[in-house]
Design a protein around this motif. Sequence first.
Motif, PDB file in Angstrom:
ATOM      1  N   UNK A 100       0.860  -1.227  -0.235  1.00 46.40           N
ATOM      2  CA  UNK A 100      -0.006   0.026   0.006  1.00 46.40           C
ATOM      3  C   UNK A 100       0.991   1.103   0.001  1.00 46.40           C
ATOM      4  N   UNK A 101       0.723   2.305  -0.870  1.00 44.52           N
ATOM      5  CA  UNK A 101       1.312   3.384  -1.027  1.00 44.52           C
ATOM      6  C   UNK A 101       0.376   4.579  -0.455  1.00 44.52           C
ATOM      7  N   UNK A 102       0.404   5.641   0.415  1.00 47.19           N
ATOM      8  CA  UNK A 102      -0.170   6.529   1.027  1.00 47.19           C
ATOM      9  C   UNK A 102       0.627   7.755   0.674  1.00 47.19           C
ATOM     10  N   UNK A 103      -0.179   8.759   0.065  1.00 53.43           N
ATOM     11  CA  UNK A 103       0.639  10.009  -0.633  1.00 53.43           C
ATOM     12  C   UNK A 103      -0.042  11.424   0.071  1.00 53.43           C
ATOM     13  N   UNK A 104       0.714  11.968   0.602  1.00 54.80           N
ATOM     14  CA  UNK A 104       0.152  13.664   0.964  1.00 54.80           C
ATOM     15  C   UNK A 104       0.905  14.662   0.196  1.00 54.80           C
ATOM     16  N   UNK A 105       0.353  15.458  -0.335  1.00 52.16           N
ATOM     17  CA  UNK A 105       0.857  16.689  -0.945  1.00 52.16           C
ATOM     18  C   UNK A 105       1.369  16.096  -2.347  1.00 52.16           C
ATOM     19  N   UNK A 106       0.719  15.225  -2.960  1.00 51.76           N
ATOM     20  CA  UNK A 106       1.072  14.437  -3.925  1.00 51.76           C
ATOM     21  C   UNK A 106       0.849  15.296  -5.453  1.00 51.76           C
ATOM     22  N   UNK A 107       0.792  14.665  -6.459  1.00 53.37           N
ATOM     23  CA  UNK A 107       0.671  15.098  -7.862  1.00 53.37           C
ATOM     24  C   UNK A 107      -0.348  16.077  -7.972  1.00 53.37           C
ATOM     25  N   UNK A 108      -1.263  16.135  -6.764  1.00 46.75           N
ATOM     26  CA  UNK A 108      -2.572  17.145  -7.152  1.00 46.75           C
ATOM     27  C   UNK A 108      -1.953  18.482  -6.553  1.00 46.75           C
ATOM     28  N   UNK A 109      -1.168  18.532  -5.660  1.00 43.53           N
ATOM     29  CA  UNK A 109      -0.730  19.633  -4.804  1.00 43.53           C
ATOM     30  C   UNK A 109      -0.398  20.988  -5.665  1.00 43.53           C
ATOM     31  N   UNK A 110       0.495  20.750  -6.500  1.00 46.69           N
ATOM     32  CA  UNK A 110       0.934  21.984  -7.600  1.00 46.69           C
ATOM     33  C   UNK A 110      -0.128  22.396  -8.347  1.00 46.69           C
ATOM     34  N   UNK A 111      -0.974  21.676  -8.985  1.00 44.02           N
ATOM     35  CA  UNK A 111      -2.039  22.378  -9.788  1.00 44.02           C
ATOM     36  C   UNK A 111      -3.246  22.861  -8.787  1.00 44.02           C
ATOM     37  N   UNK A 112      -3.371  22.406  -7.729  1.00 46.50           N
ATOM     38  CA  UNK A 112      -4.474  22.993  -6.854  1.00 46.50           C
ATOM     39  C   UNK A 112      -4.027  24.225  -6.236  1.00 46.50           C
ATOM     40  N   UNK A 113      -2.855  24.318  -5.561  1.00 49.51           N
ATOM     41  CA  UNK A 113      -2.626  25.476  -5.103  1.00 49.51           C
ATOM     42  C   UNK A 113      -2.137  26.684  -6.044  1.00 49.51           C
ATOM     43  N   UNK A 114      -1.465  26.182  -6.857  1.00 51.73           N
ATOM     44  CA  UNK A 114      -1.268  27.314  -8.006  1.00 51.73           C
ATOM     45  C   UNK A 114      -2.560  28.046  -8.558  1.00 51.73           C
ATOM     46  N   UNK A 115      -3.176  27.186  -8.921  1.00 51.78           N
ATOM     47  CA  UNK A 115      -4.822  27.736  -9.220  1.00 51.78           C
ATOM     48  C   UNK A 115      -5.414  28.637  -8.344  1.00 51.78           C
ATOM     49  N   UNK A 116      -5.466  28.006  -6.903  1.00 55.93           N
ATOM     50  CA  UNK A 116      -6.315  28.655  -5.965  1.00 55.93           C
ATOM     51  C   UNK A 116      -5.679  30.157  -5.726  1.00 55.93           C
ATOM     52  N   UNK A 117      -4.085  29.991  -5.777  1.00 53.02           N
ATOM     53  CA  UNK A 117      -3.359  31.544  -5.641  1.00 53.02           C
ATOM     54  C   UNK A 117      -3.416  32.516  -6.656  1.00 53.02           C
ATOM     55  N   UNK A 118      -4.097  31.944  -7.780  1.00 51.99           N
ATOM     56  CA  UNK A 118      -4.288  32.748  -9.200  1.00 51.99           C
ATOM     57  C   UNK A 118      -2.972  32.833  -9.936  1.00 51.99           C
TER      58      UNK A 118
END
Length: 504
Positions: A100-118
């Motif tokens: 089992x692999x558990x991932x935090x701040x994964x491949x979603x982090x950069x697209x999500x935060x970058x867009x939310x921050x404008x």
Amino acid sequence: MFEAAELGRKVSREEFDALAPDLRTELLDLQQQLRGADFPVVIVFAGVDGAGKNETVNLLNEWMDPRWIVTRAYGPPSDEERERPEYWRFWRDLPPKGKIGMFLSSWYHHPFVSHAMGETSPAEMDEDLARIVRFEKTLADEGALILKFWMHLSEKAQKKRLKKLEEDPLTKWQVSETDWKHFKLYDKFVGAAERLIMKTSKGHAQWHIVEGADPRYRYSVVLSTVRDAIVRHLETRAVARKVAAEMKEVPAKKAKPAALGGQPSILSSLDMTSSISGDDYNRVLQECRGRLSTLHRQAKQQGVSTVLVFEGWDAAGKGGTIRRLTNALNARDYQVIPIAAPTEEERAQHYLWRFWRHLARSGRVTIFDRSWYGRVLVERVEGFCSEEAWRRAYGEITDFEDQLVRAGTVLCKFWLHITPEEQLARFNQRGEIEYKKWKLTDEDWRNREKWGDYEAAVNDMVEKTSTSMAPWTLVEANDKPFARVKVLTTVCDALEAALKGKKS
């Protein structure tokens, strides 16, 4: 989308204590079953700051056997990671089959935060998310179970949670200035989250939105979802193996020859009489080596990586060509990766994993003697994978190569082509020369008997994976000197174009 996750649902201590023993036992039992399974489990945790992602991961590690769990949390890329394609670090960390692999701040982090921050537009975010969908689909198609949990808090609940963490000396470290900065942009983050979930919640990798305010409720939902999903996937994979076994008993249809309907194949259009005289070869070879040496030093200074792929018929001259090429490079700056049958460690991963892991840091040269194209060549012809798998691989491979090129890598792919008559002559020669006998194996003779099947596979490969960003170079290799010069010239031209593009 998040209304259902803002209802303030709770699980009492008594309720949680009642279900915990059985749930923990079931998870441990499933983990033991997983150890013999033919798939990994990939669990992604994302969501609102303070919604309990870390605590949930910790509980899973506590309740289950952490020896069979890979836990990864990502911060800003290190120097080593920045010098490779973005997804290199994610591929590197994927769990093997049975874990089992558990991932935090994964491949979603950069697209999500970058867009939310404008910092990125909706179109740019959508492009990033489309890459994620392809990545997860690639894993799921090879059998991986992918679970994604979005831990949500209402604005009021998030503020309360962050303050509570700050007030406790033992948890104060968990709250940063960045968390409060994100909190002030709560509505923008929720909007970005809605877009992310809508674009990436697919049948093979669905999002589960979990209310994070009450820890016992959060734990109950996540752990029971993990349990149920593993049970279903074990059953689904068992059925799939049974169907595959039954299909193997059905005689496979013989592959058609490469030239269909009287039309010439791609390989048959090559001029196999192409050659170069001995004097011209020695002169041009030295010129190419000098040019390559100069261009590589410039590429290294500018951080431009190079990946060279060599495919071709047995005895087509791949090894000799590679040796002439590496002779112009500093031994510290290149690595030749000979690809044979996968090891036990490699078989436990997605077939592309072993190629991702070999990608070198910027400025280096990675040379693959055989490559990821084995999936659509030897594995296709020899029946080592299903037809569905090798047909799917064309898209997986072009996506992999697209990521390399977009990361600034110079990618050159060579098919060294010889005629059946030339191959036979070289086989016979190898059998007569002591220091070349080791090169000739029974497998070489067996492959020769399937020349038509392999030629059909090569033509399909070139047609489906020769793109504008990563074209194939077909090399007429009946004359070894001609082939070597063509390869070196092609590499030099590609490096020169990349360096000019970097300057402009």
